[in-house]
Design an enzyme around this catalytic site. Structure first.
Site, short mmCIF file in Angstrom:
data_model
loop_
_atom_site.label_atom_id
_atom_site.label_comp_id
_atom_site.label_asym_id
_atom_site.label_seq_id
_atom_site.Cartn_x
_atom_site.Cartn_y
_atom_site.Cartn_z
CB ALA A 1 -83.85 65.11 -23.46
CG HIS B 1 -92.05 67.42 -24.76
ND1 HIS B 1 -92.75 67.79 -23.39
CD2 HIS B 1 -93.21 66.55 -24.89
CE1 HIS B 1 -93.47 67.03 -22.98
NE2 HIS B 1 -93.64 66.17 -23.90
CB ALA C 1 -87.53 77.32 -26.26
#
Length: 188
Positions: free
Chosen positions: A43, A59, A64
């Protein structure tokens, strides 16, 4: 029949075009193909304000749910190094996103913009040397009107150069529009 996962894929498109969802879908397919496989998200976003913190949190929740078990590594600047560290034959690496990485280089919150040429070359070298599949996500922002400000035009130009270089380095390039993938370049 589903397309094979390329050694390297660059997914670009506009905001909310489905770029991250496609990258997550590829990661999920990779993980589902074998118990010994791993997926890592690198990220690049930084939570500079409340709105960005909320976006990042959303996000994370979405990811997840869609790709349980995908690890996350934060690398807002040292992207080539993170890619080199995590790329391996049993690991698919997703980089999300190149646009924020370039923003971090050119418009750091503490000032002192970096020349993106050396970090871009390091990234291209890391893509070429990756020992496992790599999926990179970035925005295509050069399709609209020409921005008024000099700094904004310089950023659009720099992003266009980065996108061209990464597209040249990747086996597959996919343009996302309205959640639909359009293959611009496919593995030979």
């Amino acid at each position: 029949m589903a397309e094979t996962i390329a050694r390297s894929e660059f997914i670009l498109g506009g905001q909310r075009s489905g770029k991250s969802r496609r990258a997550e879908s590829l990661a999920r397919r990779w993980l589902d193909a074998g118990a010994s496989r791993r997926a890592v998200l690198i990220a690049t976003g930084q939570p500079w304000d409340e709105e960005m913190r909320a976006r990042i949190a959303q996000h994370q929740r979405d990811r997840a749910e869609r790709v349980p078990g995908m690890a996350t590594v934060e690398a807002p600047l040292a992207l080539a190094e993170a890619l080199g560290e995590h790329a391996s034959p049993d690991t698919l690496v997703v980089v999300d996103c190149l646009t924020l990485w370039l923003t971090n280089l050119l418009m750091p919150a503490e000032g002192g913009a970096a020349d993106p040429q050396a970090p871009t070359q390091a990234l291209l070298d890391a893509i070429a040397g990756a020992r496992g599949p790599v999926v990179l996500v970035g925005n295509e922002i050069g399709l609209g009107v020409i921005p008024l400000g000099r700094e904004t035009r310089a950023f659009v130009d720099a992003l266009g150069r980065l996108n061209q270089a990464v597209a040249g380095a990747c086996e597959r390039v996919t343009l996302m529009a309205a959640g639909l993938p359009l293959t611009l370049k496919a593995p030979r």
